[in-house]
Every structure is written in C-alpha cells, then in structure tokens.
Design a protein around this motif. Structure first.
Motif, PDB file in Angstrom:
ATOM      1  N   LYS A   1      94.183  78.427  38.780  1.00  0.00           N
ATOM      2  CA  LYS A   1      91.950  78.424  39.300  1.00  0.00           C
ATOM      3  C   LYS A   1      92.302  78.819  40.898  1.00  0.00           C
ATOM      4  O   LYS A   1      90.942  79.179  41.277  1.00  0.00           O
ATOM      5  N   LEU A   2      91.957  77.302  41.286  1.00  0.00           N
ATOM      6  CA  LEU A   2      91.848  76.858  42.465  1.00  0.00           C
ATOM      7  C   LEU A   2      92.726  77.707  43.493  1.00  0.00           C
ATOM      8  O   LEU A   2      92.069  77.536  44.183  1.00  0.00           O
ATOM      9  N   GLN A   3      93.851  78.324  43.314  1.00  0.00           N
ATOM     10  CA  GLN A   3      94.530  79.247  44.022  1.00  0.00           C
ATOM     11  C   GLN A   3      93.455  80.315  44.235  1.00  0.00           C
ATOM     12  O   GLN A   3      93.743  81.127  45.028  1.00  0.00           O
ATOM     13  N   ALA A   4      93.158  81.020  43.139  1.00  0.00           N
ATOM     14  CA  ALA A   4      92.661  82.384  43.192  1.00  0.00           C
ATOM     15  C   ALA A   4      91.413  82.328  44.097  1.00  0.00           C
ATOM     16  O   ALA A   4      91.089  82.550  44.599  1.00  0.00           O
ATOM     17  N   CYS A   5      90.613  80.588  43.972  1.00  0.00           N
ATOM     18  CA  CYS A   5      89.716  80.594  44.724  1.00  0.00           C
ATOM     19  C   CYS A   5      89.670  80.549  45.783  1.00  0.00           C
ATOM     20  O   CYS A   5      88.445  81.276  46.912  1.00  0.00           O
TER      21      CYS A   5
ATOM     22  N   ILE B   1      88.671  87.262  50.662  1.00  0.00           N
ATOM     23  CA  ILE B   1      88.588  88.511  50.184  1.00  0.00           C
ATOM     24  C   ILE B   1      87.099  88.756  49.288  1.00  0.00           C
ATOM     25  O   ILE B   1      86.683  89.715  49.923  1.00  0.00           O
ATOM     26  N   GLY B   2      86.984  87.450  48.673  1.00  0.00           N
ATOM     27  CA  GLY B   2      85.544  87.760  48.169  1.00  0.00           C
ATOM     28  C   GLY B   2      84.449  88.723  48.698  1.00  0.00           C
ATOM     29  O   GLY B   2      83.962  88.514  49.564  1.00  0.00           O
ATOM     30  N   SER B   3      83.936  89.380  47.542  1.00  0.00           N
ATOM     31  CA  SER B   3      82.640  90.443  47.682  1.00  0.00           C
ATOM     32  C   SER B   3      81.752  90.138  46.876  1.00  0.00           C
ATOM     33  O   SER B   3      81.866  88.564  46.595  1.00  0.00           O
TER      34      SER B   3
ATOM     35  N   ALA C   1      81.480  91.251  44.221  1.00  0.00           N
ATOM     36  CA  ALA C   1      81.992  91.408  42.929  1.00  0.00           C
ATOM     37  C   ALA C   1      82.225  89.815  42.563  1.00  0.00           C
ATOM     38  O   ALA C   1      81.833  90.058  40.963  1.00  0.00           O
ATOM     39  N   CYS C   2      82.570  89.184  42.925  1.00  0.00           N
ATOM     40  CA  CYS C   2      83.276  87.686  42.426  1.00  0.00           C
ATOM     41  C   CYS C   2      82.273  87.048  42.398  1.00  0.00           C
ATOM     42  O   CYS C   2      82.441  85.922  41.460  1.00  0.00           O
ATOM     43  N   ILE C   3      80.979  86.836  42.518  1.00  0.00           N
ATOM     44  CA  ILE C   3      79.855  86.265  42.506  1.00  0.00           C
ATOM     45  C   ILE C   3      79.363  86.031  41.214  1.00  0.00           C
ATOM     46  O   ILE C   3      79.062  84.506  41.181  1.00  0.00           O
ATOM     47  N   PRO C   4      79.269  86.339  40.122  1.00  0.00           N
ATOM     48  CA  PRO C   4      78.735  86.198  38.808  1.00  0.00           C
ATOM     49  C   PRO C   4      80.093  85.146  38.266  1.00  0.00           C
ATOM     50  O   PRO C   4      79.635  83.929  37.600  1.00  0.00           O
ATOM     51  N   VAL C   5      81.673  84.922  38.134  1.00  0.00           N
ATOM     52  CA  VAL C   5      82.885  84.274  37.702  1.00  0.00           C
ATOM     53  C   VAL C   5      82.331  83.437  38.579  1.00  0.00           C
ATOM     54  O   VAL C   5      82.540  82.591  37.455  1.00  0.00           O
ATOM     55  N   LEU C   6      82.025  83.349  40.477  1.00  0.00           N
ATOM     56  CA  LEU C   6      81.609  82.213  40.158  1.00  0.00           C
ATOM     57  C   LEU C   6      80.120  81.059  40.193  1.00  0.00           C
ATOM     58  O   LEU C   6      80.659  80.401  40.022  1.00  0.00           O
ATOM     59  N   LYS C   7      79.556  81.902  39.744  1.00  0.00           N
ATOM     60  CA  LYS C   7      78.513  80.985  39.551  1.00  0.00           C
ATOM     61  C   LYS C   7      78.590  80.363  38.649  1.00  0.00           C
ATOM     62  O   LYS C   7      77.921  79.730  38.163  1.00  0.00           O
ATOM     63  N   LYS C   8      79.067  80.989  37.324  1.00  0.00           N
ATOM     64  CA  LYS C   8      79.108  80.067  36.043  1.00  0.00           C
ATOM     65  C   LYS C   8      79.996  78.885  36.115  1.00  0.00           C
ATOM     66  O   LYS C   8      79.829  77.985  35.636  1.00  0.00           O
ATOM     67  N   MET C   9      81.171  79.081  37.647  1.00  0.00           N
ATOM     68  CA  MET C   9      81.929  77.828  37.773  1.00  0.00           C
ATOM     69  C   MET C   9      81.427  76.577  38.032  1.00  0.00           C
ATOM     70  O   MET C   9      81.908  75.695  38.108  1.00  0.00           O
ATOM     71  N   LEU C  10      79.833  76.883  39.238  1.00  0.00           N
ATOM     72  CA  LEU C  10      79.469  76.116  39.595  1.00  0.00           C
ATOM     73  C   LEU C  10      78.687  75.549  38.822  1.00  0.00           C
ATOM     74  O   LEU C  10      78.525  73.627  38.913  1.00  0.00           O
ATOM     75  N   ALA C  11      78.294  75.701  37.588  1.00  0.00           N
ATOM     76  CA  ALA C  11      77.725  74.566  36.177  1.00  0.00           C
ATOM     77  C   ALA C  11      79.248  73.510  35.625  1.00  0.00           C
ATOM     78  O   ALA C  11      78.509  72.593  35.468  1.00  0.00           O
TER      79      ALA C  11
ATOM     80  N   CYS D   1      82.493  76.629  44.990  1.00  0.00           N
ATOM     81  CA  CYS D   1      81.960  76.431  46.150  1.00  0.00           C
ATOM     82  C   CYS D   1      82.704  76.597  47.344  1.00  0.00           C
ATOM     83  O   CYS D   1      82.498  77.076  48.664  1.00  0.00           O
ATOM     84  N   TRP D   2      84.816  76.620  47.025  1.00  0.00           N
ATOM     85  CA  TRP D   2      85.241  77.029  48.482  1.00  0.00           C
ATOM     86  C   TRP D   2      85.204  78.586  49.081  1.00  0.00           C
ATOM     87  O   TRP D   2      85.133  78.614  49.417  1.00  0.00           O
ATOM     88  N   ALA D   3      85.016  79.221  47.693  1.00  0.00           N
ATOM     89  CA  ALA D   3      85.377  80.106  47.206  1.00  0.00           C
ATOM     90  C   ALA D   3      83.502  80.827  47.575  1.00  0.00           C
ATOM     91  O   ALA D   3      83.820  81.791  48.712  1.00  0.00           O
ATOM     92  N   LEU D   4      83.165  80.509  47.629  1.00  0.00           N
ATOM     93  CA  LEU D   4      81.489  81.072  47.735  1.00  0.00           C
ATOM     94  C   LEU D   4      81.613  81.393  49.124  1.00  0.00           C
ATOM     95  O   LEU D   4      79.814  81.758  49.659  1.00  0.00           O
TER      96      LEU D   4
END
Length: 851
Positions: free
Chosen positions: A89-93, A99-101, A103-113, A122-125
């Motif tokens: 998951k770290l490598q995916a982030c 390349i993130g747009s 589209a990936c924000i919802p899943v990353l928002k869940k991960m923030l919590a 945080c790295w991806a956002l």
C-alpha cells in the motif's frame, strides 16, 4: 587463427546482446498494466523488489497515455481498498503521488483516519492537483490526533492551503505540543496578513517551549510575504522580532530579512547593530551589506567607519569593497593610514575593487612604506588589479619617482598588467645603475618589448658595466629577437652589434645571444669568433657552439677538438659534440656514426674515449660495433667499450641480426656474468624470431593539423613520393611486453592521429612468389618494389598475421615499405615473409641497411 575463433564467437554474442539491449521496448498494453498492479498487490516487505521496480518503469513508459494512466490509477485504488500488505500500500501511494487524480481521493480520505495508513495517504495527497485533496485533508484534521495530525498539518502547509488557516490556528493553541508546533510551522508556510496576525498573537500566548517554533513560523511568514512583494508588512515583522527578547538566531534572521527587504530604511538598524557590542550580530550585518539596495547606502555606511573598532572596520571595508561602489573611496583611502595593520591591509585590498587611477600614488607609497610583507603584497596586488583609464600611466609615473626597491616592484606590477605602453620607461630603467631595478626591467622587457624594440634592448646589453644582470639581459635579447617574424632577420641586430662591439664582455654576451637565436649565418659568425685573438672571446664562442640547439655545430666543434691545445676547450668541445649527436631529429644514423668514428680517432685521453663510447652505445648502426670493439683491447676503457658493444648489439639486433649475433656471441664468452646474461638474451631473441622481420628503418612522424588518422591514410607524405629527401634511421627493437615480434612505435613517438613509415630490403636468390603476413595497429599501406600491394584503413589492435598479401620477389634486392597509421592508444606492427603455402621461405636475407 584457431585461438581467435572462441574470441570471435564471444564478440558475436556480445554484439547480439548489445543489439537486443538497444532495441526499443514493445508498447505497453492494458494487460501489462493489470499484471503490474497484481504483482504489486502481492508485494511484501523483504521480498523480491521487482514488482516495485516494474511499477516505476511502467509509470515512465505510459507517461502521456491518459487511458493507461487512469487504468493504473483504478488498479492502485483497488489495491488500497483491499487486503494488501502495508508495504504494498505504501508503494501504491508513492505511485499515486505521481499520477493520482480526483478519483483516488475517496480511498485516501479513508486512510487518513487510520493511524496505520495516515502517513501513506498524506504522501499521495500532497502533490494531488485537485482542490478536493485539500478539502479531504482539512476534514480529517478533526478526527485525528498525535502523529497523524502532525502529518496532515505538514501537507497542508506544503500545499499552502489558506482555507485551513482557522483550523490550524486552533491546533496551534492545542494542548499537544507536537501538534501545536506542526500547526505553527504550517501557518508560517501558508503566510499572508491573516496568518501574520495569528502568529503575532501566538507568540504572546503559547508556552515558553513553543515560542521558538512560533517565532520561526513568524519569520517564515515574513519571508514569503517579502517574496510576494509585501515588503512593508514583512519589514514590520522583522522589526518586531528584532525588538523582542529572542534567541540570537532569530535576531540574526530578522536582521538579514530586514536588510534584504527594507533597503535604505534598514540603514539605521544596520548602523545600530554595527555599533553594538554583539560581535555575531555585527558580523552578520556587515556580511550582508553588499545585498542592501538603495541610493546613498554606501556613503552612509562609509561615514560610520570612523566610529568602529578595528575588527569591525576590517569587516565593513570588505563589505563596501564587495559593493563595488566608489562612494566608499574617501573613507577607504583614509583607512589606509590607520594605526592598525589589519585595517590598513583591508583598505589597501579594497581599493582593487573600488579604486581608480587616482589611487595609484597612494598604493605605491603604501607598498614602499609597508611595515610587513603582507601589507606590501596587498598594495601591489591592488595595483595589479586596478581598473580604469590611466592606471598604467599612473603606475609608470610612480615607478619613475620611486626609490630603487619600490621601483623594481612597480616594474613587476607593470609586467603583470601587460602594460606595453610602459616599455620606453622600462628601457630607461634597464640602463640604470641599480642591479635590482635592472633585473626587474629586463625581465619585464622580455615579455613586453616588441620586435621594434630589439635594437634598443641590444644596445642596453652592449652597454652593461660589469656582470650584474648580464644573464637577464642576454635572455631578454633572445626573447625579443624571437618576436621578429622574419626568422632570417632575428639575429641581424645582434650580428651588427657584434661587429661593432669593443669589449670582450659585450662580445661574449652577444655570442651567447646568437647561440639562443641560431641559424646558418649566426653559426658562421660564432665560428669566426672561435679564431679571435682574445682568449675570452674564443672561450665564449666555443661554449656557445657546445650549447648550440641543433647538430649544425658538430663539425665546428670537431674542428676545435682536433686543433685546440687547451684541455678545457677539448673537453667542452667533446661534450658538446656528444650532446648534439644525441639530439633527436639531428644527423642521420650514418652521419652520426661518421662523427663518432672521427671523434674516437682524435681522442687521446681515456676520459675522452669513455665519453665517446657512452654516446656511441646509442648509435643503432652495425658499423658502430667495429668502432666499439676496437677499444676492447684497451684496459683503460675496456669496461666502457664492452657496455657500448652490448648496447649497439641490442639496438641493431633487429636491423642487422647477423652482425649483432656475431658481437653477442663474443660477449657470451666473457667472464662477467652480467654481460654474459645480456648477450645470451640478444642471441635468444635473434634465434627465436628469425621468421619475423626485425630489421627495419623508420621515419616519422607525419601529421596534419585537424586531420584524423583515417584522413592521413589517404595523404601521400614524402616517403611515398619519388625523389623526396627522407631522414631514415634504424628502428630500435622495442616490442610489446610479452610479444617480442610486435614492434612498439609508440615507444619512439608518444603521439596520436599521425603516421610513420618503416622500410627494409629483402634479398632473394631467385625470382619467386611469396606471401607477406602482417599486423598493424591501426591501418596500413604496403609497397613492394615501389608498387602498392595492400592497404586497409581502419582502427584496430595489432594481431600477428591479421593481413595477408601475395607478393612477387625478384632476384636480388627487393624494397619493402609499410605506412603504419596511428589513431589512439597503442601503435604497433609486425611482419614476416613465408612461402605461398605458409612454410618457411629459404634463400632470402633481410637487411635494413641496404639501399
């Protein structure tokens, strides 16, 4: 050739691999993307790193392909939503950070919590371009704590998200010091008027432990505001910090910020700081003076110099010099008279940057009156570096008025400045009575005087009284004479002066000058001086011949050796002959041998014979052996003669193997074990490699400016042209280490992009067909009896028998000529003659001395 087959096979494999590596990779397909995502989903820490590397490579290859980028993003989103290993998951982030747009924000928002995945999200956002990324980060602030909140604050600060200002201000007052510090730092990066107000209030309210973080954020806010053109509010912040009780680092940062931002408005504070007792703040202020912008700043600061202690004066003078503003001239000039040596040196050095011709007289006086060598050198360096109109003229004027020691130094300054206009004044000094000034003047004239000044320089030499400075004057005349474009006229002034000179000292000087110029008519004049009735002039002429730059003086020196009754002159002449005969590119080998033969016949003392034998040992001619062998019966020089025979035999074992073999055979029977060993080595070499041609003459090198080896291959140089005079000499046997049959031409000339020619003669007892086998590094051309029979224009290593050509030998002597091309690196060749079927060829003899 059998040994080459495995090598060739290996090279073919390497070439094939190189072609495969260079071939373009096939286009990425959707299947490739899917596989890369699946492989990454299975990755775990400590396992094969290939899935991570493959994903990185994939992202490079699909750059610009929107369809594949979005497919990859969807795959990575699915990976994050699944049960993949945390490392996957770290490598995916990290990939989504590229390349993130939106589209990936919802899943990353869940991960923030989740504290376990917060840092990954945080790295991806952080670089995500969508405004929704910042919104997700802001909304997550309320639901996190500790390190997770710190991470989000850091990302919001990096994104300079002004919308998060209120939330961050609230966190800056939170009870968790770690979170508060992160929030303060983020606010400093966001900056702006609102943030400045928040941070100003925070600095008053936060606990003492957080006050440094608040101040640092406050200064960072000011820096960003200044960069955005908001100079006034930024300056207000800097002044606030300077007025507050804060650690030194903040005061220093605020001061420097104010100096960069406020320009002339910062001057009162800068002056106050310079006057203070805080050496660190004072040094910081002075060091940044060059960055101050505004009118009149230099004069304001220079006026403060009188109020400063010496150490601060030194710093301020250096800072003013770096500003390069002449407004500091008056103050700096005044500082050259300071009671402090350090201040005087700093002021003198500063004038190099801000001074002009008006400073020359002062600097010249400073150099003359300096109490230490460092002060003197500082003044002279500034004189060398002064710029502007009239500087050279001012230095020349000061030089003429100075005392002798200072005058010599100022002449050196004019030389370093290439002040050609000062030549008339320096000519006058060269004729003066002070030895130190004369020496400096002649040294300068050697560089500055032109061809038109040659007669004046010669007159100075002729007019010298005593020997002081004579060597310098002679050297100067030679240097100026070489500037005369017409080579045949370079000696005219010296020859004319020699004809008129009255004193032996002047004539001796002129003879030494003529030696440095040389040439045919010069040599005639020196030869005539050998017959002068004045013994001092005779001595000067003979020594000039002994130091002559080329072998043209050998004959007159031999005449001296033959006729003089002076033991000293015999020794000088003989040593000169041996030196000149050893010069490269002088006489031919045959002429050199003739000269040594004549010298040996004239030599009477054992010391003379030893000197001749030492030179004769280096002559690669078979007839030299007879001369050396004739001395072996003389007990006084037997040891030297034996060594000479050994050296000559080694030198000619390639060009005259028969003669070398006969000499080495005699030496192999001597009692001296060292001589026996070397003689047997010569015999072994001759015996072992008799089928290869080792008897060669060589000439070279030939080259053309800006022409590469492949171009030189096509150019015809003198050895290829009938009737051209070519200086041939025996080629010493210097071979590649470990391969005695391969001749090393680079040992003769350490050159590249050039050619050399080697030749020999083949005597055949009948007309016959033969095959010439040769190898060269690099290409070659081959002629047999004047007809070109082979050529190859290439860059390559030398391998025995790599080229083969059928040749026709006539009965009697046959001329073989090879042009060996040199690209770079090694420069080698080898050759042999065999029968058409490859067997040894009987009835032939090789002799490079036959012409």
């Amino acid at each position: 050739m059998r040994t080459l087959k495995p090598l060739a096979a290996t090279l073919l494999v390497l070439v094939a691999c190189g072609i495969a590596a260079a071939a373009p990779a096939p286009p990425v397909t959707k299947a490739d993307v899917a596989k890369a995502v699946v492989d990454l989903a299975g990755y775990k820490a400590g396992k094969d790193h290939a899935p991570v590397q493959n994903m990185a490579s994939l992202l490079q290859r699909i750059a610009g392909r929107a369809d594949l980028l979005r497919q990859t993003e969807r795959g990575l989103i699915g990976l994050l939503a699944g049960e993949a290993d945390p490392e996957a998951k770290l490598q995916a982030c990290q990939a989504l950070a590229r390349i993130g747009s939106e589209a990936c924000i919802p899943v990353l928002k869940k991960m923030l919590a989740d504290p376990k995945t917060n840092h990954m999200a945080c790295w991806a956002l952080q670089p995500n371009p969508s405004p929704k990324a910042a919104a997700a980060l802001r909304s997550a602030l309320a639901g996190t704590k500790g390190k997770a909140t710190v991470c989000i604050c850091g990302v919001l600060g990096h994104r300079r998200d002004a919308a998060s200002t209120a939330a961050l201000a609230k966190l800056a007052a939170a009870g968790d010091p770690m979170v508060a510090e992160a929030a303060l730092s983020a606010l400093g990066k966001i900056s702006g008027a609102e943030v400045a107000t928040i941070l100003a209030d925070a600095r008053k309210r936060v606990p003492d432990a957080l006050r440094p973080a608040a101040t640092d954020a406050y200064l960072q806010c000011a820096g960003r505001m200044a960069a955005a053109g908001q100079a006034a509010p930024a300056a207000a912040i800097y002044k606030t910090v300077l007025a507050a009780d804060a650690p030194l680092r903040f005061h220093r940062g605020a001061l420097l910020g104010l100096m960069r931002t406020a320009g002339a408005d910062a001057i009162p504070l800068v002056l106050k700081t310079i006057r203070s007792n805080d050496p660190q703040m004072r040094a910081a202020a002075i060091a940044n003076i060059p960055e101050l912008k505004g009118a009149g700043i230099t004069r304001q600061l220079a006026a403060e110099m009188a109020n400063l202690p010496p150490d601060a004066k030194v710093l301020l003078i250096g800072a003013l010099a770096r500003r390069g503003d002449t407004g500091a001239n008056e103050a700096v000039l005044k500082a050259t008279g300071s009671a402090s040596a350090e201040v005087r040196a700093a002021a003198v050095a500063a004038l190099a940057d801000i001074g002009d011709a008006s400073c020359v007289a002062l600097l010249a006086r400073a150099a003359a009156a300096a109490k230490t060598d460092s002060e003197k050198q500082a003044a002279l360096v500034s004189l060398r570096r002064l710029k502007g109109d009239g500087v050279d003229e001012a230095i020349t004027k000061s030089m003429a008025a100075a005392k002798p020691d200072a005058r010599a130094s100022l002449i050196d300054v004019l030389l370093s400045r290439s002040a050609a206009g000062a030549v008339p004044a320096i000519l006058k000094e060269a004729g003066g009575g002070d030895e130190g000034v004369r020496k400096a003047a002649f040294r300068a004239l050697g560089m500055l005087a032109k061809a038109k000044d040659l007669a004046a320089v010669v007159d100075l030499l002729v007019g010298l009284k005593g020997d002081a400075g004579r060597d310098d004057a002679e050297r100067t005349v030679i240097e100026v004479a070489r500037k005369v474009e017409d080579e045949g006229a370079r000696a005219d002034a010296a020859l004319a002066a020699l004809a008129k000179a009255k004193s032996a000292a002047a004539k001796g000087s002129l003879l030494r000058v003529l030696r440095g110029i040389a040439g045919a008519k010069v040599l005639d004049a020196v030869k005539a001086a050998v017959r002068d009735s004045d013994s001092a002039i005779q001595d000067a002429a003979i020594r000039a011949l002994a130091d002559w730059p080329d072998a043209a003086a050998v004959a007159p020196l031999m005449d001296v050796f033959r006729s003089t009754e002076s033991t000293v002159h015999r020794v000088v002449a003989l040593r000169g002959c041996v030196r000149l005969l050893g010069l490269a590119g002088g006489l031919s080998t045959a002429e050199t041998l003739k000269a040594y033969t004549g010298l040996m016949a004239l030599a009477k003392r054992p010391e003379d014979k030893k000197l001749v034998l030492a030179g004769l040992a280096k002559v690669a001619h078979p007839d030299a052996l007879a001369v050396a062998e004739s001395c072996m019966n003389d007990p006084a020089v037997r040891a030297e003669a034996t060594l000479a025979v050994l050296g000559i035999a080694r030198a000619v074992m390639g060009s005259a193997p028969g003669v070398a073999k006969a000499a080495a055979t005699k030496l192999a029977a001597t009692k001296d074990s060292g001589i026996r060993k070397q003689a047997r080595q010569i015999l072994a070499h001759i015996s072992k490699h008799k089928d290869y041609i080792t008897s060669w003459q060589v000439t070279g090198v030939y080259a053309e400016r800006n022409k590469k080896y492949s171009q030189l291959f096509a150019m015809a140089f003198p050895p290829e042209k009938a009737g051209e005079k070519v200086a041939w000499r025996a080629l010493p046997v210097v071979t590649r280490k470990g391969s005695p049959i391969i001749h090393n031409l680079r040992a003769q000339w350490n050159r590249e992009q050039c050619v050399a020619y080697v030749r020999t003669w083949v005597q055949s007892d009948k007309a016959r067909s033969a095959r010439l086998l040769l190898g060269t590094d690099d290409g070659n051309k081959v002629w047999m009896n004047g007809k070109r029979v082979h050529q190859v224009n290439t860059g390559r290593a030398c391998v025995p028998d790599q080229d083969g050509v059928n040749v026709q030998l006539k009965q009697g002597w046959n001329a073989l000529l090879i042009k060996v091309i040199q690209n770079t690196g090694p420069w080698e060749f080898c050759a042999r003659l065999v029968a058409r079927d490859g067997s040894l060829l009987d009835g032939i003899r090789i002799d490079a001395t036959h012409e």
